[in-house]
Enzyme design. Structure first.
Site, short mmCIF file in Angstrom:
data_model
loop_
_atom_site.label_atom_id
_atom_site.label_comp_id
_atom_site.label_asym_id
_atom_site.label_seq_id
_atom_site.Cartn_x
_atom_site.Cartn_y
_atom_site.Cartn_z
N THR A 1 -15.59 18.14 7.14
CA THR A 1 -15.28 17.18 8.20
C THR A 1 -14.69 15.88 7.66
OG1 THR A 1 -17.55 16.34 8.16
CG2 THR A 1 -17.04 18.10 9.75
N GLY A 2 -14.58 15.76 6.34
CA GLY A 2 -14.00 14.56 5.75
C GLY A 2 -12.48 14.59 5.81
N LYS B 1 -9.18 7.55 -15.74
CA LYS B 1 -8.90 8.91 -15.26
C LYS B 1 -7.44 9.27 -15.48
CE LYS B 1 -12.20 8.58 -11.44
NZ LYS B 1 -12.29 8.38 -9.97
N ARG C 1 -4.74 -1.42 -5.47
CA ARG C 1 -4.82 -1.00 -4.07
C ARG C 1 -3.92 -1.92 -3.24
NH1 ARG C 1 -6.69 3.68 -3.12
NH2 ARG C 1 -8.75 3.27 -4.01
N ASN D 1 -1.04 11.23 -1.13
CA ASN D 1 -2.25 11.39 -1.93
C ASN D 1 -3.30 12.27 -1.28
OD1 ASN D 1 -2.20 8.75 -0.33
ND2 ASN D 1 -4.41 8.99 -0.65
N SER E 1 -6.03 5.12 2.03
CA SER E 1 -6.61 6.42 2.32
C SER E 1 -7.25 7.03 1.08
CB SER E 1 -5.55 7.38 2.87
OG SER E 1 -4.49 7.57 1.94
N GLN F 1 -1.57 1.93 -4.76
CA GLN F 1 -2.29 3.02 -4.11
C GLN F 1 -2.74 2.68 -2.68
OE1 GLN F 1 -4.16 4.17 -8.38
NE2 GLN F 1 -5.17 5.15 -6.66
N CYS G 1 -5.73 12.03 -7.69
CA CYS G 1 -4.51 12.06 -6.88
C CYS G 1 -3.31 11.42 -7.58
CB CYS G 1 -4.76 11.39 -5.53
SG CYS G 1 -5.59 9.80 -5.60
N HIS H 1 0.54 7.27 -2.27
CA HIS H 1 0.49 6.42 -3.46
C HIS H 1 1.88 6.31 -4.08
CE1 HIS H 1 -3.71 6.41 -3.03
NE2 HIS H 1 -4.08 7.25 -3.98
#
Length: 330
Positions: A12-13, A208, A230, A310, A160, A157, A130, A237
């Site tokens: 549901t995400g 990452k 952000r 993304n 979302s 980025q 992403c 992105h």
């Protein structure tokens, strides 16, 4: 093609729902579909291929069902808790969190780049970050041809990437309401802070991108630095990449290589103001590259601007593409 029993964890995400949408769009061969989420989403109704499904609460009995592939998109803690259990049941896990990405025995897959690595999975396959996904798609063919020596990433980025909370902060900020997700308002602002800060001054998001790029391109000698930011854009992105090659190149050949690369679309016509933008990449699965130009400050340097959705290519679509690779091995 054999039809498989598929589970989506975190159904549901934002990413989970997009996974279902992409599975439907790509006509993934599904026999039985099982949807799991937290207790607050239990019994939520979801329509998939014109059939209504009820979301089940994820618990330790969830993987007693006959499941072939489980697509996880519920965060690192859930993945750490439940992915090993699914693996023990003989289920192949495709995990969208950061939980397993840097484990030596877990392949980190971008299908356009290293599909061969799926062969050595031991039950868990990781979906990269992403931002990493969208940069390695165009970088891989260039690395194969000219051998990349050094990379500088600067990201822009979308909110979302922080989930529903990030989108709410942007929408509320535009209404002069207080922020809840970010440490500062994101509306009319940019925040050079994604994920938590490490002792060396980098954020985990920057780490990452650095380490995942090396693993996916199978080159630990790469020198990479990153700054992740952000920005007040809802989705997609953008990344500015500065590349230093070991070999000399012609910009025209860079265009040729990228134009022939799977998953890459060049948008680079400065005379007509054509270049990649979030507003045009939104809702698509390709990686868009533009502003390709020589970096005259170093030998064998080039700059490029890369944009991708993304939530789709950076998460859901890449996960489904991995699942498609898995079907070829079953």
């Amino acid at each position: 093609m054999k039809k498989l029993n598929v589970a989506v964890i975190g159904a549901t995400g934002m990413v989970g729902r997009t996974i279902l949408k992409v599975l439907e769009e790509r006509a993934f061969p599904i026999n039985n579909l099982y949807l799991f989420a937290s207790s607050k989403s239990k019994n939520t109704k979801v329509i998939f291929n014109n059939t209504e499904y009820l979301v089940e609460k994820l618990d330790y009995s969830s993987f007693n069902k006959d499941i072939d592939i489980a697509l996880f998109s519920a965060g690192s803690e859930i993945s750490k808790q439940y992915a090993p259990l699914a693996k023990e049941k003989g289920i192949i896990v495709i995990d969208n969190s950061s939980a397993w990405r840097m484990e030596e025995d877990v392949p980190l897959i971008v299908p356009e780049v290293n599909p061969q690595d799926i062969r050595w999975h031991k039950g868990i396959i990781s979906n990269p970050n992403c931002s990493t996904i969208q940069v390695v798609v165009p970088l891989n063919p260039l690395h194969e041809t000219y051998k990349i020596k050094r990379l500088v990433y600067s990201t822009y980025q979308a909110v979302s990437g922080s989930g529903v909370g990030g989108i709410m902060d942007l929408e509320n900020g535009l209404k002069n309401l207080p922020n809840k997700k970010y440490p500062y308002p994101i509306a009319y602002n940019c925040i050079p802070h994604i994920d938590t800060f490490m002792d060396n001054g980098y954020t985990k998001e920057e780490f990452k991108m650095i380490e995942e790029t090396k693993k996916i391109l199978n080159d630990n000698a790469l020198k990479i630095t990153a700054t992740t930011v952000r920005i007040p854009v809802k989705n997609c992105h953008s990344v500015s990449i500065n590349i230093e090659f070991e070999k000399a190149f012609e910009v025209s050949h860079i265009y040729k290589i990228l134009s022939e690369s799977k998953g890459v679309i060049i948008q680079d016509d400065i005379d007509n103001n054509i270049y990649p933008m979030p507003i045009s990449a939104n809702g698509t699965d390709d990686v868009y590259v533009g502003r390709i130009r020589r970096d005259f400050s170093i030998e064998n340097g080039v700059n490029m601007w890369v944009v991708s959705d993304n939530i789709r290519k950076g998460a859901a679509t890449n996960a489904v593409q991995i699942a498609e690779l898995v079907t070829e091995t079953l």
